[in-house]
Design a protein around this motif. Structure first.
Motif, short mmCIF file in Angstrom:
data_model
loop_
_atom_site.label_atom_id
_atom_site.label_comp_id
_atom_site.label_asym_id
_atom_site.label_seq_id
_atom_site.Cartn_x
_atom_site.Cartn_y
_atom_site.Cartn_z
N TRP A 133 40.31 -21.92 26.29
CA TRP A 133 41.20 -22.12 27.45
C TRP A 133 40.50 -22.93 28.53
O TRP A 133 41.08 -23.88 29.08
CB TRP A 133 41.62 -20.74 27.96
CG TRP A 133 42.23 -20.74 29.34
CD1 TRP A 133 43.33 -21.44 29.75
CD2 TRP A 133 41.75 -20.02 30.48
NE1 TRP A 133 43.57 -21.19 31.09
CE2 TRP A 133 42.63 -20.33 31.56
CE3 TRP A 133 40.70 -19.14 30.70
CZ2 TRP A 133 42.44 -19.79 32.83
CZ3 TRP A 133 40.53 -18.60 31.95
CH2 TRP A 133 41.39 -18.92 33.01
N GLY A 136 40.38 -26.53 27.91
CA GLY A 136 41.67 -27.22 27.88
C GLY A 136 42.31 -27.27 26.51
O GLY A 136 43.22 -28.06 26.27
N GLN A 159 35.58 -25.10 36.76
CA GLN A 159 36.04 -26.35 37.39
C GLN A 159 34.92 -27.01 38.18
O GLN A 159 34.86 -28.24 38.28
CB GLN A 159 37.22 -26.06 38.33
CG GLN A 159 38.45 -25.53 37.62
CD GLN A 159 38.85 -26.36 36.42
OE1 GLN A 159 39.11 -27.57 36.54
NE2 GLN A 159 38.91 -25.73 35.26
#
Length: 509
Positions: A133, A136, A159
């Motif tokens: 996840w 991506g 991130q």
């Protein structure tokens, strides 16, 4: 091609264009951002980009990474690799040691170690859903025991840092929860950039050529070649058309006296006494160069004194331990160590991989934090590692002047072996950088008196060049065999981290 916004020098622009042509030939067009699938079954293409300190190798590596990322090439790391796709083009940026990789990461380049690319982690299937996840490649998972807030923390961390283990740690997991083991990489990779290429030996170079279809090696021809390679570096035998040379030395907006001294060594007419005069002159006019009458014990705790002779190294280590009142039968928290390898029989290969993958590879710099929960275990901080705090079965060896066998204050039956790290040889310092570097000049004088030559240059000059270019901010040119008393007790306060240490068994009970 169009030169990137940050203006290159002429030789950098030429090198950038040459690399662009090589990558276009293998289906990666950085100008048009067009990627075509990688051709299978082709031999490795190798290109070397060489230049002395200050020639802009690291800047060029960073700009190439940015251009490849903008073209859609994915950067892979040693912590996790998602499902393979035929149309996917990838880049891995590597360094021989954790410290060298961390130097690149501090400059915004997502580097990992060669070992972490050769060997990949095996994730627990439940937590691999989170990794997919984050990368991506999957939907937000539902995982037993993890709240939505924990997943949000993992996502936010990823991130910013693009580290799957770091993200899982942010969610409250330990490495032993989600990594079940390590395996040799089975699938080949695409494009590889290798920094500090002068440190590579032939075996590592061969491994990298087996894995990467396109390999770009960045190296400094003025450094010391790996031991047992007859003064040669792996890129020396490449044909001229496969070597790009950066000749121009870039100076900072303000002159850099440390780099000036390093490049002054290239003058064939300069002798040791002449060079010391240049050091004294630099010290008189710039506080980034210090003419030091003694070694500073306080600095040795985090940045070792650089020496040539083993006898000097051992004497300085003993003086350091005496200055801090270290007991003869144990270590003080905060003492520096150097990993000297893994002492495990071949049948415990999985344990060896686990230790090495956590950063305990030969030459790794480590700070002792205290004893582990089990006999023979140590809590350690691995300098430069992305997950630095571990607990590992340890064999600590402290060498004594005039003694062939080291003193071993404590040891596990098998595990990671360590030497003391308050002083290291210049050979072992390659690939590392420290804010402050203390260089023990009497050793260089001894090398100059011997008149030894390596690869056509006086050995003392090669030693001095490597040692001087390890300094990021200040160079201490130590001229006397004296040690200043420490200003404060040893401490580990600067190494505190919220993450709990990973426990590495290293050997069976």
């Amino acid at each position: 091609m169009t030169v990137p916004a940050l203006q290159f020098s002429e030789d950098q622009a030429e090198a950038f264009d040459r690399v662009t042509e090589v990558l276009r030939a293998v289906g990666v067009d950085m100008d048009e951002a067009i990627l075509t699938p990688r051709s299978e079954g082709q031999g490795s293409r190798v290109l070397a980009l060489v230049g002395k300190a200050g020639s802009g190798k690291t800047m060029l590596l960073a700009r190439l990474h940015e251009a490849l990322e903008a073209a859609g090439v994915e950067t892979v790391s040693g912590d996790y690799e998602g499902r393979r796709r035929k149309d996917r083009r990838t880049l891995a940026i590597l360094a021989p040691t954790n410290k060298a990789a961390s130097v690149l990461r501090q400059r915004g380049v997502p580097a990992t170690t060669i070992h972490r690319i050769l060997y990949t982690p095996v994730y627990d299937p439940e937590y691999e859903k989170i990794a997919e996840w984050l990368a991506g490649n999957g939907e937000r998972p539902v995982v037993a025991g993890l709240t939505e807030a924990a997943l949000d923390r993992a996502f936010a961390f990823y991130q910013s840092h693009k580290s799957v283990p770091g993200a899982l740690a942010a969610a409250g997991l330990r490495g032993s929860d989600f990594i079940t083991g390590w395996k040799r990489r089975e699938e080949p990779l695409d494009i590889g950039f290798v920094d500090e290429g002068s440190m590579l030996d032939e075996r590592q170079f061969g491994d990298l050529q087996d894995i990467f279809s396109t390999l770009l090696v960045f190296g400094d021809p003025a450094q010391l070649a790996p031991v047992n390679q007859s003064g040669k570096m792996v890129f020396d035998d490449l044909p001229d058309e496969r070597k790009l040379v950066l000749h121009r030395i870039h100076r900072q907006a303000e002159d850099n006296p440390i780099l000036d001294l390093a490049h002054a060594l290239g003058d064939p007419g300069i002798g040791f006494e002449d060079f010391e005069k240049l050091v004294a002159q630099a010290a008189a006019h710039d506080d980034r160069v210090i003419w030091a009458e003694r070694v500073e014990a306080d600095l040795m705790a985090r940045s070792p004194v650089l020496v040539w002779r083993n006898a000097t190294r051992i004497r300085l280590i003993q003086a350091f331990r005496a200055a801090y009142g270290a007991p003869s039968d144990s270590l003080l928290p905060g003492e520096p160590l150097i990993c000297d390898g893994i002492e495990l029989p071949l049948k415990h290969r999985k344990k060896r991989l686990d230790l090495e993958a956590r950063g305990l590879i030969k030459g790794a710099q480590v700070i002792y934090l205290g004893p582990g929960k089990r006999a023979g275990f140590s809590r350690l901080h691995v300098i430069g590692a992305e997950d630095p705090q571990v607990s590992a079965a340890s064999i600590v060896k402290i060498e004594l002047p005039g003694e062939e066998e080291p003193f071993i204050p404590f040891a596990a039956h098998m595990g990671a072996a360590f030497l003391h790290g308050a002083a290291v040889t210049i050979h072992k310092a390659q690939g590392s950088q420290w804010e402050n570097v203390q260089l023990f000049a009497p050793d260089l004088f001894a090398a100059a008196r011997m008149g030894r030559v390596e690869a056509g240059q006086p050995l003392w000059k090669r030693l001095a060049y490597v040692a001087i270019t390890r300094a990021e901010k200040r160079l201490f040119w130590v001229v006397r065999n004296r040690l200043a008393r420490p200003g404060a007790p040893l401490s580990t306060d600067d190494l505190r981290t919220a993450a709990a240490p990973l426990e590495l068994t290293g050997a069976p009970e």
